[in-house]
Structure formats: structure tokens, C-alpha cells
Write an enzyme that holds these catalytic residues in place. Structure first.
Site, PDB file in Angstrom:
ATOM      1  N   GLU A  97       2.121  -0.191  -5.350  1.00  0.00           N
ATOM      2  CA  GLU A  97       1.179   0.826  -5.375  1.00  0.00           C
ATOM      3  C   GLU A  97       2.116   1.611  -5.273  1.00  0.00           C
ATOM      4  O   GLU A  97       2.030   2.813  -4.536  1.00  0.00           O
ATOM      5  CB  GLU A  97       0.142   0.712  -4.613  1.00  0.00           C
ATOM      6  CG  GLU A  97      -1.755   2.173  -4.845  1.00  0.00           C
ATOM      7  CD  GLU A  97      -2.261   2.258  -3.399  1.00  0.00           C
ATOM      8  OE1 GLU A  97      -3.133   2.834  -3.917  1.00  0.00           O
ATOM      9  OE2 GLU A  97      -1.376   2.332  -2.333  1.00  0.00           O
TER      10      GLU A  97
ATOM     11  N   ASP B 251       1.114  -0.997   0.215  1.00  0.00           N
ATOM     12  CA  ASP B 251       0.329   0.035   0.316  1.00  0.00           C
ATOM     13  C   ASP B 251       1.155   1.266  -0.451  1.00  0.00           C
ATOM     14  O   ASP B 251       1.826   1.162   0.962  1.00  0.00           O
ATOM     15  CB  ASP B 251      -0.644   0.053   1.216  1.00  0.00           C
ATOM     16  CG  ASP B 251      -1.720   1.188   0.798  1.00  0.00           C
ATOM     17  OD1 ASP B 251      -3.050   1.209   0.638  1.00  0.00           O
ATOM     18  OD2 ASP B 251      -1.825   1.921   2.557  1.00  0.00           O
TER      19      ASP B 251
HETATM   20  C1  GLC Z   1      -4.068   3.331  -0.354  1.00  0.00           C
HETATM   21  C2  GLC Z   1      -5.188   1.939  -0.229  1.00  0.00           C
HETATM   22  C3  GLC Z   1      -6.775   3.161  -0.257  1.00  0.00           C
HETATM   23  C4  GLC Z   1      -6.525   3.215   1.498  1.00  0.00           C
HETATM   24  C5  GLC Z   1      -5.382   4.060   1.508  1.00  0.00           C
HETATM   25  C6  GLC Z   1      -4.685   4.384   2.610  1.00  0.00           C
HETATM   26  O1  GLC Z   1      -4.228   4.109  -1.413  1.00  0.00           O
HETATM   27  O2  GLC Z   1      -5.825   1.334  -2.113  1.00  0.00           O
HETATM   28  O3  GLC Z   1      -7.546   1.753  -0.367  1.00  0.00           O
HETATM   29  O4  GLC Z   1      -7.745   3.985   1.908  1.00  0.00           O
HETATM   30  O5  GLC Z   1      -3.694   3.956   0.532  1.00  0.00           O
HETATM   31  O6  GLC Z   1      -3.970   3.038   3.418  1.00  0.00           O
END
Ligand code: GLC
Length: 532
Positions: A267, A209
């Protein structure tokens, strides 16, 4: 695929938003035994791996992305035995399980943060997070001007143990998600413990994440960015994409390398090709999420550029491309592409484009059913984005509504409990898995065929050739497959070749608007596409 290619280089990852997939215990929220009970469906679909959104202990302010204990399962989803059962059952079906890992922040309920609140300024407990004194008289102003991605300031002031207002702590997301201090070696040690904990249980890796987060610009200088949302390009934003983040990824990679076949997919909301590729160096992430298709309009030229750019970015490091049209943070593509029959036709066409591209793909649960976003009433919204924006942004709940499995009315076999955590629209009766499995013309049947054909094409790498196409279309050839998309308003001639699959009905040799086709074997495609 050459024999030594890693399993993930052409994998279909199926994203399971556990709250919304299948509920085994009747509380209206999906859980791990629910996922295990539906594995045959994932097998039927042709998934190689599951990406499980967070299932670890959490007060669920951000539905699990606020982790209070990274090494245990939240009772809402089951327990460690349930996770073990799921991993075993998945392996019996040759499906791998990958989990979400949230290293940028914890929950405010994490024992570290609770200890930091009690311990006071300058303590070792506070040094695990980013606590600072405020500016201005009595430190009443936040330490800098950073804002939260979910809206509002990125700092919250605490009340010290003596009852007085005190220091501020940083949270790039919700106030209940304090950012960890990645300058502290203890934070690294704890992450290693977490990685090994799950890898030792047979998990095959992690979706990381906010993988371009964690490190912050030294001195925490003020920010100057206009746009501040999920997936915004950080540009010079001091909150994200700071050079020292790469040391964290090298650390994670060293641990993963102890486990055969373990994969890390990050991500990374970074759109500069060289900067994105830096995360994919041989000793960092295996895969980087690529949001370019998500961010691109349904327009041939823009899509072609997005594809070219994506391939150029990974080519800089000889890395594997990845593709996704949808996830739990974005409006579902049926809605993004215009909604209704047109939106669905375009989403199906884009699915063919995505599945033809070289590399790994991520399919979000419900995408294969052609689900659209749901317009939910204010009173059921739960996303912190909705609350922190003061109701200006509706947030992400509309793409997280539970899966319709069977039957004629909500909860459509998702649960025994009609009171599901988000309400399910009665109109989904025609979109249930049960209904669509029995209908050869359904979106689900279409996805199954596409995934089956895809498995027959074994190429790796990033080789893709563009074929001349009318302005509103795109046609490419990859590994003996030709994919044509007509994003315009007029039919175009199909390229030569045997039609393997189309996303909608063909009219003779013509590809109608909002339709894509796969063709093979390739004979002469170079001059085949002409406007009528
Ligand atoms: C990422 C996740 C999202 C979350 C954020 C904070 O973007 O995909 O769902 O709210 O991180 O952890």
C-alpha cells in the site's frame, strides 16, 4: 499469458474484510470459518486469491490494524487451526490466500510496547519504538509538529513508572498504534519471524500496510504539509516515503524469495511516477497498490490520464500494473460516482474498464453486488477517524457494513445474530448474493460474466492502445479486446466488433451514457466512435 508469468500478474484478488464477510459463530462479527464456508462463492466468481484484512491478535481499535501479536489469530476470527483450514480449503479450489502485514506500527497492547512503558527512558525496550523527550518547559510540548493521519497530534505523552509525566511516543495513526523504530535490527528480525511463520503455513504472500511508511526522516524534522489524510500524496512529508524504506522492502523480498510464488503488494500512497516505481524494483515489492482510479472523478479525460499515468509508472521498472476501485478505507464507488441508479451504472461501467486493463485487479467484498456506502447513525460508528477528528469526519464504517448473503431481512445470512457489528440496511434485501445469483441482469451476474471473459484474455505486460473517441468517452484496445466507456450525457456510436459484454442495456449500435462495453474481435475501431 506466457508460461513463466507469475500467477499474480493477471490475478483477480478478492479482498475479504473478515469482520464483514461471513459469521460462523453467531457473535455478529465475521470470522475465518465463515470465509472458508463461502469459498465456493469466490470460486464461482472467479477469484484467484484472497487478500485477508488483518486477522491477527488485536484489541481492534483500528479493526486489526493495531496488532498485539503478529503470529497468532485473534479469537474473534478463530485460531491458527481455522486459518489452516481456510488455507487448505482455498487451495483445494485453486484459490491462494494472502494476508495483511502491518510493519509500520503495533498495538499499544503488544508486549513490546507494554515493556517499553515499564522500562523507562533510554531503555532497549523503548528503542523498539520512537520515544523522545518533549520540548519546552518540563518537556510538556510534543517533540515535533507531526500530526496523525487520523487527526490530532502524532505524539502521546506517557506517564513514567514513577508516576510523573515523561517521554512522548510517535504514532502516525491512532494513539493505540505506536510506530516501530526501523533503525533497530530487532524490528527486522521480528518481521522475518512473522513472514516465515505465515509463509510456512501455506500463505502466498502479503498486502503490506502503509508500505511507504516505516522509515522516518532522520532527526524527525517538522512537517509542512497542508493535506493529511489517508491516501494523501506525501510530497516532502518527513513522515513517509523516506529513502531508507527501500532497505526494508529489500529485506522483505529476500525472505519472500525463499518461497515459491510468494507475493508482496504494498500500500504505497506515492503518486510521483519515479518514486512509486522505485518500490517495484526487481528486489523490492512485486506489486504496488495503485489508487489513481480511486482518486479520479468519473470523467473521461481524467480517467484516461489516470490510466496512462499508472501504466507509465510501472513501465519505469517493467513492473505489473494493478487496479482497484474500492477498498475498506474509501467510500464505495457507487456512492462516489453519484449514488442511486446513476452511481450504480457508473460503477458497473468502471468495473468493465478496470477488468479490461492489463495487470492484477483487487475487488473489494460487496463491490460485485453493487453495494453503496451506508449512512450509519453516529452511535454505531467505530472508526478511530470519527473519534480522533472530534466527529468532523465520519470515517470508514460506511463501506464496511457486512455482506448480504440471503433472505429478506438483516442479517441476510451473514450471521445468525441480528445484532451485527454494524447494522445492515433492510433495503439490501434486493441485493443479496442469493437474489443476484438468480437474476441474469444483476450486478453479480454481470461481474461473473466479466471475470469469465477476462480469464479468456491472456495478455501480460502493459500494452494498451487508445482509439480515437468523443471527448466524453474513452476507448482502448488491449490484447484483442476493445473497451469503450461513455462517461458523457449523450449516446455514442459503438466501435465495430462483436459485443461481448456491456455494463447496461445498449440502444441499437449506440452506447448510452454511463455505460461501458467490451468488444471483440477487433475489426476497424479507429473511426467508429462518432457522436450521433
Ligand atoms: C492502512 C489501512 C487502514 C489502516 C491504516 C493504519 O491505510 O488500509 O485501514 O487504518 O493503514 O494501519
Amino acid at each position: 499469458m506466457s508460461d513463466d508469468s507469475p500467477w499474480w500478474s493477471r490475478a483477480v484478488f478478492y479482498q475479504v474484510y473478515a469482520r464483514s464477510f461471513a459469521d460462523s459463530d453467531g457473535d455478529g462479527v465475521g470470522d475465518l470459518d465463515g470465509v472458508a464456508a463461502r469459498l465456493d462463492y469466490l470460486k464461482l466468481l472467479g477469484a484467484d486469491a484472497i487478500w485477508l484484512n488483518p486477522v491477527t491478535v488485536s484489541p481492534m481499535v483500528d479493526h486489526g490494524y493495531d496488532v498485539a501479536d503478529p503470529r497468532d489469530i485473534d479469537p474473534l476470527f478463530g485460531d491458527l487451526d481455522a486459518l489452516d483450514r481456510l488455507v487448505t480449503a482455498a487451495h483445494q479450489r485453486a484459490i491462494k490466500v494472502t494476508m495483511d502485514l502491518v510493519p509500520n506500527h503495533t498495538s499499544s497492547q503488544h508486549r513490546w510496547f507494554q515493556a517499553a512503558l515499564v522500562a523507562g527512558a533510554d531503555s532497549t525496550q523503548r528503542d523498539r519504538y520512537i520515544f523522545r523527550d518533549g520540548r519546552g518547559d518540563d518537556g510538556a510540548l510534543p517533540p515535533n509538529n507531526w500530526v496523525s493521519v487520523f487527526g490530532g497530534p502524532a505524539w502521546t505523552r506517557v506517564t513514567e513508572p514513577d508516576g510523573n509525566p515523561g517521554q512522548w511516543y510517535l504514532h502516525l495513526f491512532d494513539a493505540e498504534q505506536p510506530d516501530l523504530n526501523w533503525d533497530n535490527p530487532e524490528v527486522f528480525e521480528d518481521l522475518e519471524r512473522t513472514l516465515r511463520f505465515w509463509l510456512d503455513r501455506g500463505v502466498h504472500g502479503f498486502r503490506i500496510d502503509v508500505a511507504h511508511g516505516m522509515a522516518k526522516a532522520p532527526g524527525l524534522p517538522d512537517m509542512e504539509v497542508a493535506e493529511n489524510k489517508l491516501f494523501s500524496d506525501p510530497g516532502d512529508d518527513p513522515r513517509f516515503n523516506v529513502e531508507s524504506v527501500h532497505e526494508i522492502h529489500r529485506f522483505i523480498r529476500r525472505v519472500l524469495d525463499d518461497y515459491d510464488g510468494a507475493v508482496a503488494v504494498g500500500e504505497v500512497w506515492v503518486y510521483d511516477n519515479a518514486q512509486f516505481a522505485a518500490y517495484l524494483r526487481h528486489d523490492e515489492l512485486h506489486l504496488g497498490f495503485n489508487f489513481r482510479l480511486v482518486r479520479t472523478e468519473y470523467e473521461a479525460r481524467a480517467l484516461r490520464d489516470a490510466i496512462d499515468n499508472s501504466l507509465a509508472a510501472v513501465a519505469l521498472e517493467g513492473a505489473t500494473p494493478t487496479w482497484t476501485l474500492s477498498n475498506h478505507d474509501v467510500e464505495r464507488e457507487v456512492t462516489r460516482y453519484g449514488g442511486g441508479a446513476t452511481g450504480l451504472a457508473r460503477a458497473r461501467a468502471m468495473a468493465l474498464v478496470m477488468l479490461a486493463l492489463p495487470g492484477a485487479v483487487f475487488v473489494y467484498n460487496g463491490e460485485e453486488l453493487g453495494l453503496a456506502n451506508v449512512d450509519l447513525p453516529d452511535e454505531v460508528l467505530q472508526d478511530p477517524v470519527w473519534f480522533r477528528s472530534g466527529g468532523r469526519e465520519r470515517g470508514r464504517d460506511g463501506c464496511r457494513v457486512p455482506m448480504p448473503w440471503s433472505g429478506e431481512q438483516p442479517p441476510f445470512g451473514f450471521s445468525d445474530n441480528p445484532d451485527t457489528w454494524l447494522p445492515m440496511p433492510p433495503q439490501w434485501a434486493s441485493l443479496t448474493v442469493e437474489r443476484q445469483l438468480g437474476d441474469p441482469g444483476s450486478t453479480l451476474s454481470f461481474f461473473r460474466r466479466a471475470l469469465k471473459i477476462r480469464r479468456g484474455f491472456t495478455g501480460t505486460g502493459t500494452e494498451l492502445q487508445w482509439v480515437d473517441a468523443p471527448a466524453d468517452a474513452l476507448i482502448f484496445r488491449v490484447e484483442g479486446l476493445v473497451c469503450a466507456l461513455n462517461a458523457g450525457a449523450e449516446p455514442i456510436a459503438l466501435p465495430d466488433g462483436d459485443v461481448l459484454l456491456t455494463s447496461g442495456p445498449l440502444v441499437g449500435g449506440w452506447l448510452p451514457p454511463d455505460t461501458a462495453a467490451w468488444l471483440a474481435p477487433v475489426r476497424s475501431v479507429s473511426s467508429a466512435a462518432r457522436c450521433p
